[in-house]
Design a protein around this motif. Structure first.
Motif, PDB file in Angstrom:
ATOM      1  N   PHE A  22       0.825  -1.206   0.000  1.00  0.00           N
ATOM      2  CA  PHE A  22       0.000   0.000   0.000  1.00  0.00           C
ATOM      3  C   PHE A  22       0.864   1.262   0.000  1.00  0.00           C
ATOM      4  CE2 PHE A  22      -2.295   3.503   1.919  1.00  0.00           C
ATOM      5  CZ  PHE A  22      -3.362   3.586   1.032  1.00  0.00           C
ATOM      6  N   HIS A  23       1.885   1.295   0.815  1.00  0.00           N
ATOM      7  CA  HIS A  23       2.763   2.471   0.817  1.00  0.00           C
ATOM      8  C   HIS A  23       3.343   2.714  -0.566  1.00  0.00           C
ATOM      9  CE1 HIS A  23       6.010   5.240   1.523  1.00  0.00           C
ATOM     10  NE2 HIS A  23       6.892   4.334   1.156  1.00  0.00           N
ATOM     11  N   ARG A  24       3.760   1.642  -1.227  1.00  0.00           N
ATOM     12  CA  ARG A  24       4.417   1.804  -2.527  1.00  0.00           C
ATOM     13  C   ARG A  24       3.426   2.171  -3.636  1.00  0.00           C
ATOM     14  NH1 ARG A  24       7.172  -3.050  -4.054  1.00  0.00           N
ATOM     15  NH2 ARG A  24       6.234  -4.280  -2.381  1.00  0.00           N
ATOM     16  N   ALA A  25       2.124   1.900  -3.394  1.00  0.00           N
ATOM     17  CA  ALA A  25       1.106   2.307  -4.365  1.00  0.00           C
ATOM     18  C   ALA A  25       0.533   3.677  -4.063  1.00  0.00           C
ATOM     19  CB  ALA A  25      -0.043   1.286  -4.371  1.00  0.00           C
ATOM     20  N   HIS A  26       0.699   4.144  -2.840  1.00  0.00           N
ATOM     21  CA  HIS A  26       0.016   5.372  -2.425  1.00  0.00           C
ATOM     22  C   HIS A  26       1.000   6.504  -2.093  1.00  0.00           C
ATOM     23  CE1 HIS A  26      -2.538   8.059  -0.008  1.00  0.00           C
ATOM     24  NE2 HIS A  26      -3.534   7.591  -0.735  1.00  0.00           N
ATOM     25  N   GLN A  27       1.554   6.524  -0.881  1.00  0.00           N
ATOM     26  CA  GLN A  27       2.419   7.652  -0.513  1.00  0.00           C
ATOM     27  C   GLN A  27       3.631   7.761  -1.439  1.00  0.00           C
ATOM     28  OE1 GLN A  27       2.071   5.218   2.447  1.00  0.00           O
ATOM     29  NE2 GLN A  27      -0.022   5.957   2.304  1.00  0.00           N
ATOM     30  N   ALA A  28       4.234   6.629  -1.802  1.00  0.00           N
ATOM     31  CA  ALA A  28       5.382   6.674  -2.713  1.00  0.00           C
ATOM     32  C   ALA A  28       4.964   7.216  -4.076  1.00  0.00           C
ATOM     33  CB  ALA A  28       5.998   5.285  -2.850  1.00  0.00           C
ATOM     34  N   MET A 189      -6.433  10.765   5.502  1.00  0.00           N
ATOM     35  CA  MET A 189      -7.339   9.750   4.963  1.00  0.00           C
ATOM     36  C   MET A 189      -6.730   9.261   3.664  1.00  0.00           C
ATOM     37  SD  MET A 189      -9.698   8.892   2.511  1.00  0.00           S
ATOM     38  CE  MET A 189     -10.480  10.336   1.803  1.00  0.00           C
ATOM     39  N   VAL A 190      -6.534   7.953   3.561  1.00  0.00           N
ATOM     40  CA  VAL A 190      -5.899   7.365   2.385  1.00  0.00           C
ATOM     41  C   VAL A 190      -6.865   6.408   1.711  1.00  0.00           C
ATOM     42  CG1 VAL A 190      -3.583   7.586   3.349  1.00  0.00           C
ATOM     43  CG2 VAL A 190      -4.883   5.502   3.764  1.00  0.00           C
ATOM     44  N   ASP A 191      -6.779   6.329   0.401  1.00  0.00           N
ATOM     45  CA  ASP A 191      -7.680   5.431  -0.326  1.00  0.00           C
ATOM     46  C   ASP A 191      -7.044   5.022  -1.639  1.00  0.00           C
ATOM     47  OD1 ASP A 191      -9.802   3.957  -1.212  1.00  0.00           O
ATOM     48  OD2 ASP A 191     -11.210   5.636  -1.395  1.00  0.00           O
ATOM     49  N   ARG A 192      -6.761   3.756  -1.762  1.00  0.00           N
ATOM     50  CA  ARG A 192      -6.360   3.155  -3.032  1.00  0.00           C
ATOM     51  C   ARG A 192      -6.364   1.645  -2.838  1.00  0.00           C
ATOM     52  NH1 ARG A 192      -1.495   4.819  -7.344  1.00  0.00           N
ATOM     53  NH2 ARG A 192      -2.970   4.717  -9.084  1.00  0.00           N
ATOM     54  N   ILE A 193      -7.223   0.960  -3.542  1.00  0.00           N
ATOM     55  CA  ILE A 193      -7.300  -0.486  -3.397  1.00  0.00           C
ATOM     56  C   ILE A 193      -6.029  -1.120  -3.948  1.00  0.00           C
ATOM     57  CG2 ILE A 193      -8.538  -2.555  -4.122  1.00  0.00           C
ATOM     58  CD1 ILE A 193     -11.096  -0.835  -4.164  1.00  0.00           C
ATOM     59  N   THR A 194      -5.354  -1.875  -3.085  1.00  0.00           N
ATOM     60  CA  THR A 194      -4.062  -2.457  -3.437  1.00  0.00           C
ATOM     61  C   THR A 194      -4.032  -3.911  -2.981  1.00  0.00           C
ATOM     62  OG1 THR A 194      -3.058  -0.281  -3.093  1.00  0.00           O
ATOM     63  CG2 THR A 194      -1.563  -2.161  -3.264  1.00  0.00           C
ATOM     64  N   PRO A 195      -4.462  -4.819  -3.828  1.00  0.00           N
ATOM     65  CA  PRO A 195      -4.470  -6.241  -3.436  1.00  0.00           C
ATOM     66  C   PRO A 195      -3.063  -6.806  -3.347  1.00  0.00           C
ATOM     67  CG  PRO A 195      -5.090  -5.993  -5.745  1.00  0.00           C
ATOM     68  CD  PRO A 195      -4.990  -4.608  -5.182  1.00  0.00           C
ATOM     69  N   ALA A 196      -2.958  -7.914  -2.646  1.00  0.00           N
ATOM     70  CA  ALA A 196      -1.673  -8.604  -2.575  1.00  0.00           C
ATOM     71  C   ALA A 196      -1.245  -9.058  -3.967  1.00  0.00           C
ATOM     72  CB  ALA A 196      -1.787  -9.803  -1.636  1.00  0.00           C
ATOM     73  N   PRO A 221      -6.589   2.445 -10.738  1.00  0.00           N
ATOM     74  CA  PRO A 221      -6.259   3.802 -11.175  1.00  0.00           C
ATOM     75  C   PRO A 221      -6.636   4.867 -10.148  1.00  0.00           C
ATOM     76  CG  PRO A 221      -7.297   2.571 -12.953  1.00  0.00           C
ATOM     77  CD  PRO A 221      -7.439   1.736 -11.718  1.00  0.00           C
ATOM     78  N   PHE A 222      -7.696   4.639  -9.378  1.00  0.00           N
ATOM     79  CA  PHE A 222      -8.176   5.622  -8.411  1.00  0.00           C
ATOM     80  C   PHE A 222      -7.194   5.774  -7.249  1.00  0.00           C
ATOM     81  CE2 PHE A 222     -10.343   6.798  -4.524  1.00  0.00           C
ATOM     82  CZ  PHE A 222     -11.212   7.803  -4.910  1.00  0.00           C
ATOM     83  N   ALA A 223      -7.017   7.019  -6.774  1.00  0.00           N
ATOM     84  CA  ALA A 223      -6.229   7.269  -5.571  1.00  0.00           C
ATOM     85  C   ALA A 223      -6.743   8.537  -4.914  1.00  0.00           C
ATOM     86  CB  ALA A 223      -4.739   7.412  -5.891  1.00  0.00           C
ATOM     87  N   GLU A 224      -6.722   8.571  -3.577  1.00  0.00           N
ATOM     88  CA  GLU A 224      -7.135   9.762  -2.836  1.00  0.00           C
ATOM     89  C   GLU A 224      -6.294   9.881  -1.576  1.00  0.00           C
ATOM     90  OE1 GLU A 224     -11.256  12.067  -1.516  1.00  0.00           O
ATOM     91  OE2 GLU A 224     -11.256   9.872  -1.656  1.00  0.00           O
TER      92      GLU A 224
END
Length: 432
Positions: A22-28, A189-196, A221-224
């Protein structure tokens, strides 16, 4: 193809604890897209494996955005350093660097454990203790203030983290005083679906990029990202990547927790019981889709947004949940329900009761489905170990209802009978 050559290694401006997908898909992703040259020094949480794998490929990886119409791959170079979280020398060095202005965390809800014993909270491996250790090094180096940003699904997560860190600091010490005056704890608040990531995902990355990436991340594709708080030592230009900075984050937290996360919990516990494996499979089940819509109708009345805003949010969620190309595993979502169901289900349930409304049947249904799940063979919820034993000994619905409410919400024991009704229905495999 060998590991792609880095085009640049950015100076470290951000530290991160919790080197997961999740970190690598979102904050990074937000930090790389900010485009201001900020690099991240990332540290693992419980296992050093992610750091080992990433270090072997110079900390670069592929981010695969999987939309309904196809995939797109981005080479991620924003991780300037990756470390085993147990490497305290590296941790202290990074946090003591005055050029590092932000520490972000993704340690999951269980990482904060508000109910943990003092001995557990003070453990050198706990997230609050690790943060305190890093702040102590920064204080000793006279490196100035820093912003600590929680990126986990907890209401007012910045305050929760601040309280947890201060709870393991020595009362009345100079370090405690410095933290109170110079360190900000930012809620987000974080939002991005990141499956294993699966072997099939790794093969898809190989076909798309020609690179045998051992650590790709698959996401939607979605991120918030919505943040509230101050940054005494500066921060990346995350707003350039679409992040929002607000004065009051509570409404955004509730919208996400009470719609997306609550919906995920419902689909996880009811979907697994129905034999489904992914969110998309579960939401394609008409009975589960109806139950999900009922839950959303119960939760939306408690949100401080107008009807069109909530309608838009739900329309986006229906599309995201229905994206069968994102294989978000229900077993992954269903872990640690004892930590997750409070903010996702119980808080909006309490809000309904406080407003004079009836308890939601679907809200109680999630608790019921969870109780049946806990009594089954495949449970991953260390925080519910005592409850699991109690539920397995108590087959009667009313006994199970009492056990669940006493464990999660002793203030709601008046709901024992309606919850027992829901448990009885779930035990019979009914959705109505």
């Amino acid at each position: 193809m060998t590991v792609p050559s880095r085009s640049v290694r950015h100076p470290v401006r951000v530290a991160h604890l919790g080197l997961g997908a999740f970190h690598r898909a979102h904050q990074a992703w937000y930090t790389q897209r900010a485009g201001d040259g900020s690099g991240i020094a990332a540290f693992t949480g419980r296992s050093a494996e992610a750091a080992r794998v990433l270090a072997a490929q110079d900390s670069v990886y592929t981010l695969l955005e999987r939309g309904a119409d196809g995939d797109s791959a981005t080479l991620m170079e924003v991780l300037s350093e990756v470390h085993d979280g147990a490497d305290l020398d590296a941790w202290r060095r990074v946090l003591a660097d005055p050029d590092v202005g932000v520490l972000t965390l993704t340690v999951t809800e269980a990482g904060y454990r508000p109910g943990s014993s003092a001995s557990s909270a003070a453990s050198s491996s706990s997230a609050p203790a690790r943060v305190l250790d890093g702040l102590r090094a920064r204080y000793a180096a006279d490196a100035g203030g820093i912003a600590v940003v929680s990126c986990d699904n907890l209401p007012d997560n910045g305050r929760v983290l601040r309280d947890a860190v201060l709870s393991v600091a020595e009362p009345g010490s100079d370090l405690e005083a410095w933290i109170r005056s110079e360190v900000s704890f930012v809620s987000s608040m974080v939002d991005r679906i990141t499956p294993a990531t699966t072997d099939a995902d790794r093969e898809a990355v190989r076909r798309l990029t020609g690179w045998d990436d051992a650590a790709p991340v698959v996401t939607e594709p979605f991120a918030e990202w919505v943040l509230a708080g101050s940054f005494p030592a500066g921060r990346p230009a995350w707003e350039a990547a679409g992040a929002q900075f607000v004065d009051d984050i509570a409404p955004y937290e509730r919208r996400k927790l009470w719609l997306l996360n609550a919906g995920h919990s419902l689909l996880a516990y009811e979907g697994l019981a129905a034999g489904h494996e992914t969110v998309a499979q579960a939401v394609a089940d008409p009975a589960l889709a109806d139950e999900l819509e009922l839950l959303w109708s119960e939760q939306r009345t408690e949100l401080p947004f107008d009807a069109p805003t909530v309608d838009d949010a739900l329309a986006a969620l229906r599309a995201r949940f229905g994206n069968a190309r994102i294989e978000h595993r229900l077993a992954q979502i269903g872990t640690d329900g004892s930590q997750k169901l409070g903010p996702r289900i119980l808080d909006p349930l309490r809000s309904r009761l406080a407003a004079g409304r009836e308890p939601g049947r679907a809200q109680l249904g999630v608790l019921a489905a969870w109780s049946v799940h806990l009594a089954g063979p495949d449970v991953r919820d260390p925080g519910a170990a005592a409850l699991v034993e109690r539920l397995r000994e108590a087959a009667a619905p009313r006994e199970r209802a009492i056990a669940v409410l006493e464990a999660l919400a002793p203030d709601l024991t008046d709901l024992t009978d309606p919850l027992a009704e829901r448990i009885a229905a779930r035990q019979q495999g009914a959705h109505a």
